[in-house]
Enzyme design. Structure first.
Site, mmCIF file in Angstrom:
data_model
loop_
_atom_site.group_PDB
_atom_site.id
_atom_site.type_symbol
_atom_site.label_atom_id
_atom_site.label_comp_id
_atom_site.label_asym_id
_atom_site.label_seq_id
_atom_site.Cartn_x
_atom_site.Cartn_y
_atom_site.Cartn_z
ATOM 1 N N GLU A 11 0.887 -1.172 0.000
ATOM 2 C CA GLU A 11 0.000 0.000 0.000
ATOM 3 C C GLU A 11 0.916 1.210 0.000
ATOM 4 O OE1 GLU A 11 -1.283 3.255 1.768
ATOM 5 O OE2 GLU A 11 -1.808 1.907 3.419
ATOM 6 N N CYS A 59 -1.985 8.346 4.821
ATOM 7 C CA CYS A 59 -1.986 7.959 3.411
ATOM 8 C C CYS A 59 -3.248 8.430 2.699
ATOM 9 C CB CYS A 59 -1.831 6.444 3.281
ATOM 10 S SG CYS A 59 -2.968 5.498 4.301
#
Length: 532
Positions: free
Chosen positions: A264, A301
């Site tokens: 990720e 994020c």
């Protein structure tokens, strides 16, 4: 108590001579304890131990693995204030954030424990045989999901608990039946060791095989690379930068036996605000997004790093207001001097591009390791012409793009790299005209938020935390929620197998009433009962 050593299974080890201290960014000083980098021999020992542990652990019942996960949660809570103080001293984050993240970590562990308490999560399928079928008899085939093997998890810098040593990757891999080797993050090695000690205690209390968990300290280019390339390792979980995730992905793919690397990575999380929304609630949106951009010093994020609008006088007023409101929020401490350095460098890189205007910036000096928030703006045509503006600036930074019309706005969306999230802010009167925008966003992101903010990732079964590359290395999987367990298993079929030798979830009898697909119908009945 912190030792600075590596956990190789239940053994503390520090055979190397290279050591490093963590850093307190708020006080701008090193912390006291030294942490010894694992040697290649120690890496090999941990991988071999995990391989041996897998032989037993893969066959331990889901109910017993659930006991293990719940015991980890209990042991983390038992660390109490020692863990909280270590967390804050290594991250510069406040105690409230530490407590909240600990709660999320415990919740994740308990969620996976509940998931694997029965075998339904394996998505068992039974296709019964028919020896009388013509022209050829039909064989009996039954499918389940089985664990891949030892998994290496790379701890994330920005979540010292929830995405780290006992975070979602570790919890889901252990739930699936895979031993885990954590490559501890050097910025919070003390937090990692404390959590590792909790996992080891839980493993011993619940009778798990030695080697079901190890914790290694060291650089990603040495210890991390050696772990990914070790032939006994079968999968990797990573949360971090595009450069780091891509390097690990390449290492996994170039092995003699390639393995999946579930990374990720970067995301600028485009937020599209319609003209109607700006006309009706510009001030409210400026306040909301000023808070979202600066939340957690922008070190998420899902931080909204790109805001897409259609140019107008109202839009320009909104941008000025956003800049003023965001920079009025007091600067906050970043995780580490290196992260602050990269934030300043990358922010300067974007703001110095042709056509970019700085509409909000903090005047004067800020404390060491604190982040000076910055809001910038650019015309749509300039953004389209310059891919350098697409880069992620990890911290409290956002670029607002002023498109000339909806067609240019959709062109901008289509030209973006893959993202974790996209957000649409719109009025009800505009709903019938949103089809093209929604289609464009859906093709570039893993999750669309409506009239909200992207910051905040709910831990639930419906969550998708992933997206097209480079948001993640495989957009079919989520890194958050119980369905993230699917990364660590593979489908496996039994053909014409004796009933007594089948796994519990595939047998004819179904005493636990587990739902499974039997001859193309969902059922929790016995197979023979359905055949009547």
């Amino acid at each position: 108590m912190i030792t600075g050593k590596n956990y190789i299974g239940n053994k503390l080890s520090a055979s190397g001579s290279v050591s490093k201290k963590t850093f307190n960014p708020k006080l701008n000083i090193e912390n006291d304890c030294e942490f010894f980098e694992a040697t290649l021999d120690e890496v090999n020992e941990a991988a071999e131990l995990a391989h041996e542990a897998f032989k037993e652990y893969r066959n331990i019942s889901g109910a017993r693995r659930a006991e293990f996960l719940n015991a980890i949660a209990d042991e983390i809570l038992a660390l109490d204030d020692e863990l909280i103080q270590m967390y804050t001293s290594e991250s510069g984050l406040p105690e409230g954030r530490a407590q909240g993240e600990r709660g999320r970590t415990v919740f994740q562990l308990r969620s996976f424990a509940e998931l694997i308490s029965n075998e339904a999560w394996r998505e068992n399928v039974v296709d019964t045989g028919d020896p009388d079928r013509t022209p050829l008899p039909k064989v009996d085939i039954r499918k389940t999901n089985i664990p891949l093997g030892p998994v290496v998890v790379f701890a994330a810098s920005n979540f010292p608990l929830a995405f780290s040593t006992a975070g979602g990757d570790t919890a889901s891999a252990l739930a699936a039946g895979c031993p885990v080797i954590v490559k501890s993050h050097s910025m919070h090695a003390g937090t990692g060791e404390l959590v590792a000690s909790a996992i080891i205690k839980a493993a011993e209390k619940t009778g798990m095989p030695n080697g079901v968990f190890s914790n290694m300290t060291g650089g990603g280019r040495t210890v991390g690379a050696a772990l990914v390339q070790h032939p006994k390792v079968k999968a990797v979980g990573f949360t971090g930068s595009i450069a780091g995730g891509r390097a690990l992905f390449n290492l996994g793919a170039n092995r003699e036996e390639p393995i999946p690397v579930f990374a990720e990575m970067g995301s600028i999380n485009p937020v599209l605000i319609t003209p109607g929304a700006i006309a009706n609630r510009a001030e409210e949106l400026a306040s909301t997004y000023a808070n979202s951009i600066t939340l957690g010093t922008g070190q998420f994020c899902t931080n909204p790093g790109l805001i897409l609008t259609i140019d107008s006088p109202e839009t320009r007023d909104f941008i000025k207001d956003l800049g003023a409101k965001a920079t009025a929020i007091a600067p906050q401490c970043m995780l580490h001097p290196n992260i602050k350095k990269d934030f300043v460098k990358n922010g300067a890189s974007v703001s110095s591009q042709s056509g970019v205007e700085v509409v909000g910036a903090i005047d004067g000096e800020v404390e060491p390791n604190y982040a000076p928030t910055q809001i910038t703006a650019v015309a749509g045509k300039d953004f389209l012409a310059n891919p350098k503006m697409h880069q992620e600036v990890f911290g409290p930074f956002s670029l607002v793009v002023k498109s000339k019309d909806e067609a240019e706005l959709i062109e901008i969306i289509n030209g973006l790299e893959g993202q974790l999230t996209g957000t649409l802010i719109a009025e009800k009167s505009e709903y019938q005209n949103l089809g093209g925008i929604v289609d464009a966003l859906q093709n570039r992101v893993g999750r669309i938020i409506f009239n909200g903010v992207p910051t905040g990732v709910e831990v639930c079964a419906a969550m998708t935390h992933g997206g097209p590359y480079p948001a993640s290395s495989d957009s079919r999987f989520s890194a958050v929620g119980v369905n993230s367990i699917k990364r660590w298993v593979r489908p496996f079929s039994y053909q014409d197998w004796p009933d007594e030798l089948l796994p519990e979830g595939l047998k004819n009898e179904n005493p636990s009433s587990i739902y499974r697909l039997v001859d193309n119908k969902q059922s929790n009945s016995d197979v023979l009962e359905l055949a009547k």
